[in-house]
Design an enzyme around this catalytic site. Sequence first.
Site, mmCIF file in Angstrom:
data_model
loop_
_atom_site.group_PDB
_atom_site.id
_atom_site.type_symbol
_atom_site.label_atom_id
_atom_site.label_comp_id
_atom_site.label_asym_id
_atom_site.label_seq_id
_atom_site.Cartn_x
_atom_site.Cartn_y
_atom_site.Cartn_z
ATOM 1 N N ARG A 235 43.347 38.470 39.830
ATOM 2 C CA ARG A 235 42.976 39.478 40.741
ATOM 3 C C ARG A 235 43.805 39.696 41.690
ATOM 4 O O ARG A 235 44.545 38.744 42.292
ATOM 5 C CB ARG A 235 41.412 39.160 41.387
ATOM 6 N N GLU A 264 44.974 48.004 43.772
ATOM 7 C CA GLU A 264 45.060 48.557 42.438
ATOM 8 C C GLU A 264 43.925 49.773 41.896
ATOM 9 O O GLU A 264 44.362 50.516 41.370
ATOM 10 C CB GLU A 264 44.962 47.647 41.267
ATOM 11 N N HIS A 296 46.907 46.416 34.773
ATOM 12 C CA HIS A 296 45.774 45.457 34.329
ATOM 13 C C HIS A 296 45.253 45.880 33.116
ATOM 14 O O HIS A 296 44.255 46.252 32.605
ATOM 15 C CB HIS A 296 44.506 46.031 35.217
HETATM 16 P P1 NAD Z 1 36.265 31.348 34.330
HETATM 17 O O1 NAD Z 1 35.155 31.348 35.207
HETATM 18 O O2 NAD Z 1 36.258 30.894 32.669
HETATM 19 O O3 NAD Z 1 37.411 30.380 34.836
HETATM 20 C C1 NAD Z 1 37.566 30.488 36.245
HETATM 21 C C2 NAD Z 1 37.835 29.003 36.740
HETATM 22 O O4 NAD Z 1 38.322 29.109 38.067
HETATM 23 C C3 NAD Z 1 36.949 28.150 36.672
HETATM 24 O O5 NAD Z 1 37.161 26.836 36.149
HETATM 25 C C4 NAD Z 1 36.481 27.806 38.266
HETATM 26 O O6 NAD Z 1 36.067 26.573 38.371
HETATM 27 C C5 NAD Z 1 37.956 28.115 38.845
HETATM 28 N N1 NAD Z 1 37.941 28.021 40.270
HETATM 29 C C6 NAD Z 1 36.815 28.633 41.050
HETATM 30 N N2 NAD Z 1 37.035 28.685 42.335
HETATM 31 C C7 NAD Z 1 38.315 27.811 42.256
HETATM 32 C C8 NAD Z 1 39.381 27.663 43.312
HETATM 33 N N3 NAD Z 1 38.869 27.880 44.616
HETATM 34 N N4 NAD Z 1 40.424 26.930 43.067
HETATM 35 C C9 NAD Z 1 40.645 27.002 41.956
HETATM 36 N N5 NAD Z 1 39.908 27.067 40.744
HETATM 37 C C10 NAD Z 1 38.945 27.810 41.065
HETATM 38 O O7 NAD Z 1 36.951 32.657 34.210
HETATM 39 P P2 NAD Z 1 38.026 33.251 33.061
HETATM 40 O O8 NAD Z 1 37.369 33.947 32.065
HETATM 41 O O9 NAD Z 1 39.081 32.008 32.838
HETATM 42 O O10 NAD Z 1 38.776 34.428 34.191
HETATM 43 C C11 NAD Z 1 39.807 34.098 35.069
HETATM 44 C C12 NAD Z 1 39.832 35.352 35.891
HETATM 45 O O11 NAD Z 1 40.816 36.260 35.078
HETATM 46 C C13 NAD Z 1 38.570 36.038 36.183
HETATM 47 O O12 NAD Z 1 38.037 35.533 37.542
HETATM 48 C C14 NAD Z 1 39.371 37.543 36.381
HETATM 49 O O13 NAD Z 1 39.225 37.965 37.776
HETATM 50 C C15 NAD Z 1 40.538 37.582 35.671
HETATM 51 N N6 NAD Z 1 40.408 38.362 34.382
HETATM 52 C C16 NAD Z 1 41.594 39.319 34.382
HETATM 53 C C17 NAD Z 1 41.392 40.261 33.247
HETATM 54 C C18 NAD Z 1 42.820 40.953 33.081
HETATM 55 O O14 NAD Z 1 42.631 42.059 32.161
HETATM 56 N N7 NAD Z 1 43.842 40.831 33.895
HETATM 57 C C19 NAD Z 1 40.642 39.953 32.437
HETATM 58 C C20 NAD Z 1 39.921 39.108 32.277
HETATM 59 C C21 NAD Z 1 39.608 38.245 33.329
#
Ligand code: NAD
Length: 338
Positions: A235, A264, A296
């Site tokens: 993000r 964005e 994105h």
């Molecule tokens: P997920 O929920 O499986 O993993 C997120 C991880 O972050 C979890 O393990 C959680 O414990 C950890 N976390 C939470 N707070 C934290 C902190 N303060 N410090 C460190 N770690 C922390 O999510 P995911 O499916 O792996 O997705 C990750 C991120 O990717 C999403 O939050 C989303 O914003 C982003 N995303 C982007 C796209 C894109 O097209 N660019 C697509 C999907 C997801």
Amino acid sequence: MRVAVFNTKAYDRRFLTEANARFGHDLTFLEPRLDALTATLAAGHEAVCVFVNDGVDGKVLEALAKAGVRLVALRCAGFNNVDLVAAERLGIAVVRVPAYSPHAVAEFTIGLLLAVDRQIPRAWSRVRENNFALDGLIGRNLHGRTVGVVGTGKIGALVAQALCAGFGCTVLASDLHADPELEAIGVRYVPRDELLRTAEIVTLHCPLTPDTYRLINAQVIAEARDGLTIVNTSRGALIDTAALIDGLKARKIRAVALDVYEQEADLFFEDLSNEIIADDQFQRLLTFPNVLVTGHQAFLTEEALSAIAETTLASIADFANGKPLANRVDAALIAPAR
Ligand code: NAD
């Protein structure tokens, strides 16, 4: 169920329509983004389906509630654009797609890292001009580099695995919970500030929460190793863009690859090729030879779009049938600061 699908692009329509053959919802495809003005378009629908840059704040939720909406179905994983407290207060359920294809985002992340570090887009532009000189294109091996992965959930874990087991990097990780499978292959969990001070490459995969807002900021950049490479496919607001630009200008930062950007919502997912972009910060970012920005698109694979459509429509069906909502998000999901 009658569903107003906001912010519809051709690919949304295609994959949602294909999947809906199995669900039979009544889908109204709308091009505008959901905001306080367009919320009235939801009248007559019990659910809205929205994407990452639709603004679902308290005001919008109030308008949706007035229009009779009882469900917000996010066709994405992140839910930072929804005021979950207001949704709860108004009795509107919120569901998301927690996992569609983490591989889509993880693979794109590695692609961005390689592209920016080995300067592949710059090399391609040169070759198209019949310029085959290699000056200025020196990269660095990934093998043996120290990479910090912030957030080792579904996407971060795949990235950590690929970098550690595939490329032979030293991988440091930070998360609220350590993943024993990653530890077993040599990934080492360290406190976030230690990771940010030690890593040569930092890749962000945690959600945007109050604790992670601008986790890359001026102080972190000042204390980071010289020549830091930053990759963000999570993000935009995980990074303070002004501080990033300062770090690039000071040559403290070696390279930056971004699939997401703080502001964005005003830019991405639209064709603005005939417009004047008013965002000076964004325009400044694009002028650096060592910055690579994509709009994105890390999620954008056929597999991911099918899975997104399937899960979204299944959640809507569960809601309609009064079944438990496995993909519900509520305010309690926003992790407290640690
Ligand atoms: P997920 O929920 O499986 O993993 C997120 C991880 O972050 C979890 O393990 C959680 O414990 C950890 N976390 C939470 N707070 C934290 C902190 N303060 N410090 C460190 N770690 C922390 O999510 P995911 O499916 O792996 O997705 C990750 C991120 O990717 C999403 O939050 C989303 O914003 C982003 N995303 C982007 C796209 C894109 O097209 N660019 C697509 C999907 C997801």
